[in-house]
Motif scaffolding. Structure first.
Motif: not given
Length: 501
Positions: A13, A17-18, A20, A22-27
């Motif tokens: 895992r 790891l991304r 924050r 990057d995770r917001a952009y994916l959302l």
């Protein structure tokens, strides 16, 4: 979970790891896809279902039997899919780490199994909700309770399909006869209403909204009991999955996803191609005196050495002929059925065109067989062309006779479709790798269209096959479509042939 497995998963895992942002952009991307793609698609499906033609189709007398048959086909397909790629699967590294740890299969692979159950359950329940809601909106679905029971039954169908998928992974040898039995009994239940009260897929038909079946509640109860019993058997099924088969499936899936992410879908499909095993001692090359007959026999024996793959291909080709014949029925959506026939025929020709792919692969090198490249390709094209013509014409004629349609139009259209589909397959064999020019960005006001160009290049085979089906279905309305498509295929094939080296 023991320390060894925990450490392995922690390492795995950590590699993905991304931040924050990057995770917001994916959302953000997910929300955009949901609003721009998914919402209009769902709306289009809803409008189609609630149209007069859609309601007439959903409220027809054959709809409950069709629902039963669809459930049987889904479960049989899940059994067969599990033989190649089961639901209890992770990438190769965590699969090895967990499979060789002290954990049971149920504990180690619980997460992917739960995801599979959730995915199938949501998909089948959503489909049932669309059907039930469409019938309710038109007043043809009876009481709301009947639609709610059908949605519950749809969710149970997804749960059973997930367990059947796992059963195919755990029992690969038994999956084929089980799937054939489910398909046979499903077809029987669809044709004979008396069998629906004693078969699981028949219970789905009894739950169909608007069917006014007095046994709907009993059918839902029986379907629930079956789903509970199958879910209870999941740990036992997972314990039967061998480590070697688990790692082999993980490796194949990882390789296929790598090829697919590079838009090389042909290579991704090749990963799951079965190995020849039947008739390996039968001589395929025989001195028959007439060279086309030598190649015809060679390709026929080569295809027969993977009998399961050949059978599926022939059935797909036959289905394409039947679908195209139905496109000539009065009031039928000819272009849609034609496109479906073209896609099914394109897929079915895959097992029949191994010789064409071999000829294309050696055409850019020195001659291996003492004949020219053009003659080699033409000789290998004989088998798929003759097989497609024979099977498509026979199935189209049979379907037209059974449906009470005029036979000559489907026969002519089927011949045209077979010729065009084989031409599409030849073009695919000559396609080669992704041209570097397509990796160049194409900036526009709406964004970079380079990905669209690469996707069109990757999917040009199915797109051209669908266009071939449409042109065949509309052959007597607008024959110019078939002529234009034939010219496009000829030009594309000639261009790829010149650049084969």
């Amino acid at each position: 979970m023991n320390g060894r497995a925990t450490a392995a998963l922690r390492i795995w895992r950590a590699r993905g790891l991304r931040a924050r942002g990057d995770r917001a952009y994916l959302l953000y991307l997910g929300l955009l896809v949901l609003l721009v793609v998914a919402a209009p698609l769902v709306r289009a499906v809803w409008l189609s279902l609630t149209s007069p033609a859609g309601i007439a189709l959903l409220a027809s007398a054959a709809a409950p039997g069709t629902a039963a048959l669809v459930a049987a086909v889904l479960w049989a397909g899940a059994l067969l899919l599990g033989r190649e790629r089961g639901p209890a699967l992770l990438p190769p590294f965590p699969s090895y780490a967990l499979a060789t740890s002290g954990l049971t299969r149920a504990d180690a692979f619980r997460s992917p199994m739960l995801r599979a159950v959730a995915l199938l359950t949501v998909a089948t329940a959503s489909t049932a909700a669309l059907i039930g809601g469409g019938l309710l909106s038109s007043g043809s679905g009876g009481a709301a309770m009947g639609a709610a029971m059908f949605v519950a039954g749809g969710a149970l169908v997804g749960v059973i399909a997930a367990v059947a998928w796992l059963a195919g992974q755990a029992l690969p040898r038994a999956a084929v006869p089980l799937a054939l039995g489910v398909l046979s009994l499903g077809a029987a239940a669809a044709a004979a209403p008396l069998l629906r009260s004693v078969t699981p897929w028949g219970w789905v038909g009894l739950l169909y909204p608007g069917g006014a079946s007095p046994h709907a509640l009993a059918a839902l109860t029986a379907l629930t009991a079956l789903a509970v019993a199958l879910v209870a058997a999941v740990p036992s099924l997972m314990s039967r999955i061998g480590t070697a088969e688990l790692l082999a499936q993980a490796g194949r899936w990882d390789s296929a996803t790598v090829h697919a992410s590079g838009m090389d879908f042909g290579a991704a499909a090749t990963v799951y191609r079965g190995r020849p095993h039947l008739g390996r001692r039968v001589r395929a090359i025989r001195p028959l005196g007439w060279q086309p007959a030598v190649f015809l026999l060679r390709d026929a024996l080569g295809a027969a050495r993977t009998p399961g793959r050949l059978l599926v291909g022939v059935l797909a080709v036959a289905s394409a002929g039947a679908i195209l014949a139905l496109a000539f029925a009065p009031g039928a959506p000819g272009w849609a059925l034609g496109a479906a026939a073209g896609l099914v025929l394109f897929a079915g020709l895959g097992p029949l065109t191994d010789g064409v792919r071999h000829a294309a692969s050696v055409a850019s090198d020195l001659p291996l067989y003492g004949i020219g490249d053009e003659r080699l390709l033409a000789s290998h094209a004989l088998f798929p062309l003759l097989a497609a013509l024979i099977v498509v014409l026979a199935s189209a004629a049979a379907c037209a006779l059974l449906a009470g349609l005029s036979v000559p139009p489907p026969l002519v259209a089927s011949s045209v479709l077979a010729l065009l589909a084989v031409a599409v397959r030849i073009g695919q064999a000559l396609k080669g790798p992704l041209p570097p020019a397509l990796l160049t960005p194409i900036p526009t006001e709406v964004g970079d269209l380079g990905a669209v160009a690469r996707l069109a290049w990757a999917l040009d085979g199915p797109l051209l096959a669908g266009a071939a089906g449409i042109s065949a279905a509309l052959l007597f309305v607008s024959p110019i479509l078939a002529l234009v498509l034939a010219a496009v295929l000829a030009g594309l094939g000639a261009r790829r042939w010149r650049r084969r080296g």
